[in-house]
Design an enzyme around this catalytic site. Structure first.
Site, PDB file in Angstrom:
ATOM      1  N   ASP A  82     -48.430  15.510  52.270  1.00 40.79           N
ATOM      2  CA  ASP A  82     -48.031  16.567  53.214  1.00 40.79           C
ATOM      3  C   ASP A  82     -47.180  17.609  52.466  1.00 40.79           C
ATOM      4  O   ASP A  82     -46.798  17.379  51.300  1.00 40.79           O
ATOM      5  CB  ASP A  82     -47.249  15.887  54.352  1.00 40.79           C
ATOM      6  N   HIS A  83     -46.844  18.695  53.141  1.00 37.05           N
ATOM      7  CA  HIS A  83     -46.079  19.833  52.566  1.00 37.05           C
ATOM      8  C   HIS A  83     -45.446  19.566  51.205  1.00 37.05           C
ATOM      9  O   HIS A  83     -44.411  18.911  51.109  1.00 37.05           O
ATOM     10  CB  HIS A  83     -44.916  20.194  53.497  1.00 37.05           C
ATOM     11  N   HIS A 180     -42.380  21.543  63.637  1.00 40.31           N
ATOM     12  CA  HIS A 180     -42.112  20.134  63.331  1.00 40.31           C
ATOM     13  C   HIS A 180     -40.918  19.647  64.154  1.00 40.31           C
ATOM     14  O   HIS A 180     -40.038  20.427  64.486  1.00 40.31           O
ATOM     15  CB  HIS A 180     -41.765  19.986  61.838  1.00 40.31           C
ATOM     16  N   GLY A 181     -40.909  18.380  64.441  1.00 37.11           N
ATOM     17  CA  GLY A 181     -39.760  17.800  65.150  1.00 37.11           C
ATOM     18  C   GLY A 181     -39.997  17.763  66.647  1.00 37.11           C
ATOM     19  O   GLY A 181     -41.127  17.877  67.118  1.00 37.11           O
ATOM     20  N   HIS A 208     -50.274  21.400  62.738  1.00 36.95           N
ATOM     21  CA  HIS A 208     -48.977  20.776  62.427  1.00 36.95           C
ATOM     22  C   HIS A 208     -48.153  20.675  63.703  1.00 36.95           C
ATOM     23  O   HIS A 208     -48.468  21.295  64.713  1.00 36.95           O
ATOM     24  CB  HIS A 208     -48.237  21.613  61.373  1.00 36.95           C
ATOM     25  N   GLY A 209     -47.074  19.899  63.614  1.00 32.14           N
ATOM     26  CA  GLY A 209     -46.174  19.804  64.762  1.00 32.14           C
ATOM     27  C   GLY A 209     -46.826  19.152  65.959  1.00 32.14           C
ATOM     28  O   GLY A 209     -46.619  19.572  67.099  1.00 32.14           O
ATOM     29  N   GLY A 210     -47.597  18.108  65.725  1.00 29.64           N
ATOM     30  CA  GLY A 210     -48.338  17.472  66.813  1.00 29.64           C
ATOM     31  C   GLY A 210     -47.460  16.738  67.821  1.00 29.64           C
ATOM     32  O   GLY A 210     -47.824  16.636  68.995  1.00 29.64           O
ATOM     33  N   ASN A 230     -51.543  16.576  62.705  1.00 35.24           N
ATOM     34  CA  ASN A 230     -50.430  15.908  62.023  1.00 35.24           C
ATOM     35  C   ASN A 230     -49.403  15.327  62.994  1.00 35.24           C
ATOM     36  O   ASN A 230     -48.910  16.032  63.872  1.00 35.24           O
ATOM     37  CB  ASN A 230     -49.684  16.918  61.141  1.00 35.24           C
ATOM     38  N   THR A 233     -43.041  13.041  63.609  1.00 31.81           N
ATOM     39  CA  THR A 233     -41.839  12.709  64.385  1.00 31.81           C
ATOM     40  C   THR A 233     -42.106  11.576  65.383  1.00 31.81           C
ATOM     41  O   THR A 233     -41.254  10.704  65.568  1.00 31.81           O
ATOM     42  CB  THR A 233     -41.324  13.974  65.107  1.00 31.81           C
TER      43      THR A 233
END
Ligand code: 13P
Length: 285
Positions: A82-83, A180-181, A208-210, A230, A233
């Site tokens: 990832d990133h 994210h988060g 992202h940030g699923g 993705n 969290t």
């Protein structure tokens, strides 16, 4: 089942419009949990590692865990970094056998410089038969020490399309209001941007940030071409809350295997729910 390339896994998902869960595992217990979920539901799986996890768990150790798990599994699995803004870590993972990497050049001084370096990463990945995800905008939120809480610049459709075409990336991660988060309020997403990019480049997009998106948002974005989804969290929350709950129930326990089993089950349940929401259940060949 042999490891299947990230591209192959995502091509099928993109063509048939379902989402493949890319879960950021943190150790052997969480790896076992997501693999067990994928096996139970007959779903293809992307096992994802942050740079922080690679450094904490050890590159060779993490790779060996993944390989052992993939050899036992009966569903297609790929290992993705990832990133990663750090070219040295990225090269080490590619050399060791990661199937794909996200080169995160979003904090470089310009999209031109990001493009130049992404072209190099794609060439390097190809020598290993590996694939590359690219991004030009920072996805909001700090994840495992990478990223920022500031709003990123959003580039034009032309800039995004030019980046994808000239770098040759296999997957693209657009910023669409995702983060994210844990979302502080219900996210308002620019889903049309996914459709606009897909209409021009016809490549799988990465969402992202699923964590925290609704079933309707997953359905809509996956239908538009977000073939990779993705989740980090939600896994961390399941892992940590399972530990807390275990000790609340059994404060005097001195039996690590029963704790590990309890945590594994809760992380597995989290993965099962997401795989179902992405409609990848039953899609493993
Ligand atoms: P979440 O932490 O919101 O699940 O996002 C995961 C992610 O996009 C990893 O790159």
């Amino acid at each position: 089942m042999p490891v299947v390339s990230t591209k192959e896994i995502l091509q099928d998902a993109f063509a048939r419009r379902y989402g493949v869960g890319a879960f950021n595992i943190v150790n052997d217990v969480s790896l076992d949990a997501v693999v067990a979920a994928a096996e139970e539901l007959r779903a293809p799986l992307i096992v994802q590692t942050s740079v922080k996890t690679v450094k904490a768990a050890g590159l060779d150790e993490l790779y060996a865990l993944f390989r052992a798990s993939a050899e036992r599994a009966s569903v297609p699995m790929a290992l993705h970094l990832d990133h990663c803004p750090d070219r040295a870590v990225l090269s080490a993972c590619l050399k060791r056998g990661w199937n794909s990497v996200l080169f995160d050049g979003s904090s470089l001084p310009s999209v031109e410089e990001n493009k130049r370096q992404t072209i190099e990463v794609v060439a390097e990945a190809r020598t290993y038969g590996a694939h590359v995800e690219g991004e030009i905008e920072g996805i909001k939120g700090v994840e495992d020490g990478i990223g920022s809480d500031a709003e990123s610049d959003i580039y034009s459709l032309e800039t995004a399309v030019d980046f994808v075409r000239s770098t040759g990336v296999d997957v693209f991660a657009p910023a669409i209001g995702n983060a994210h988060g844990v979302y502080k309020s219900a996210p308002v997403l620019n889903a049309q941007r996914v459709s606009d990019i897909v209409a021009k480049v016809s490549l799988p997009m990465c969402l992202h940030g699923g964590t925290g998106l609704s079933a309707a948002q997953f359905d809509d974005l996956i239908a538009r071409g977000c073939a990779k989804v993705n989740i980090s969290t939600a896994l961390k929350i399941a892992f940590m809350s399972a530990n807390k709950d275990f000790f609340q129930e059994k404060p005097n326990s001195t039996d690590p295997p029963s704790l590990l089993k309890f945590v594994r089950e809760r992380v597995k349940q989290m993965a099962v729910e997401h795989i179902r929401a992405f409609h990848s259940d039953g899609k493993a060949a």
